[in-house]
Design an enzyme around this catalytic site. Sequence first.
Site, PDB file in Angstrom:
ATOM      1  N   THR A 209     -28.195   7.323  10.641  1.00 40.79           N
ATOM      2  CA  THR A 209     -26.897   7.902  10.987  1.00 40.79           C
ATOM      3  C   THR A 209     -26.420   7.288  12.295  1.00 40.79           C
ATOM      4  OG1 THR A 209     -27.439   9.991   9.889  1.00 40.79           O
ATOM      5  CG2 THR A 209     -25.641  10.031  11.491  1.00 40.79           C
TER       6      THR A 209
ATOM      7  N   LYS B 208     -20.890   9.436   6.203  1.00 41.03           N
ATOM      8  CA  LYS B 208     -22.051  10.211   6.666  1.00 41.03           C
ATOM      9  C   LYS B 208     -21.645  11.128   7.815  1.00 41.03           C
ATOM     10  CE  LYS B 208     -26.268  11.680   6.964  1.00 41.03           C
ATOM     11  NZ  LYS B 208     -27.449  10.907   7.317  1.00 41.03           N
TER      12      LYS B 208
ATOM     13  N   LYS C 286     -27.793  14.761  18.370  1.00 38.41           N
ATOM     14  CA  LYS C 286     -27.472  13.354  18.129  1.00 38.41           C
ATOM     15  C   LYS C 286     -26.382  13.205  17.065  1.00 38.41           C
ATOM     16  CE  LYS C 286     -30.083  11.024  15.267  1.00 38.41           C
ATOM     17  NZ  LYS C 286     -29.216  10.488  14.174  1.00 38.41           N
TER      18      LYS C 286
END
Length: 311
Positions: free
Chosen positions: A94, A170, A238
């Site tokens: 990601t 994503k 994150k």
Amino acid sequence: MKIGVIGLGSMGYGIAQSLLRSGHQVYGSDINTEAVKRLRAQGGSKADAIAAAHDLNAIVIVVLNAEQTEEVLFGKNDLVSRLTPGTVVVMCVTVAPDFARSAAQRCSALGIHFLDAPISGGSVKAAEGRLSVMASGTQDAFAAARPILDAMAETVFELGDGAGAGSAMKAVNQMLAGIHIAAMAEAISFAVTQGIEPATFLRVIPSCAGTSWMLENRAPHVAEGDYTPRSAIDIWPKDLGIVLDVARKSKFAAPVTAAALQQFIAAAGMGLGREDDAAVAKVYAHNAGIKLPGQTRNMSDSADRETGWRP
């Protein structure tokens, strides 16, 4: 194919298992030497993926973030320069779309195909070869990666002929997933304040309109008091941070995402970062002064040793 898998955490290890089952020769690499030993015991190559780079047909990157991906591909390890032209890099990490585009351009300059291919589905589906892949890249990259995608994925969404589109999708998925986990934690903790047991919550809500895949997957962890990390709290500062960075560059306000991020940051600050991401419910429990299953005292009391709570 000879395939290197860089990053043998819960997702990367599952992908490696799926590739082995499909008959590929799999080379693992991870700072966790026990994971590498386990893969070799299950049929993986005895050679390290980075050391064997020149002989590989493909590399699958399943590390934590863009910084680690940069280090593996272009930094200290400089893996890309050791690959044979025509090799494909399948990046399942990601990252921000801009990073994916930059990585693709640098790979292309050396004759290396690059597929921007973030994944979704969790560690169980990874081990079963049933992931969803949000992929973008050139037709040559897709062709080179097809045997890998066939082995690791149940569904492959082909989202464009250039890197970045997969990572953008994503980001959309992670926005929803993070919000849904935080919403689950809020709802199940609220239920407890109303005298509703988590087991009752789980019996009722999955049959009602308020359910979600994340609720049905994560709420049992809370109900069972089991925070063994399938997907850790630390992932979400994150991932949601990436989402908000992308949103900010697009001048897009994402207030619900920002609120969810703050709950994960609070959980990490309380020492829960390595617990399952369902442990974000402990933030709500602490604030409400309630006990969740597996806790021996109210969260507002001193450290709960059974749950690893650090108020």
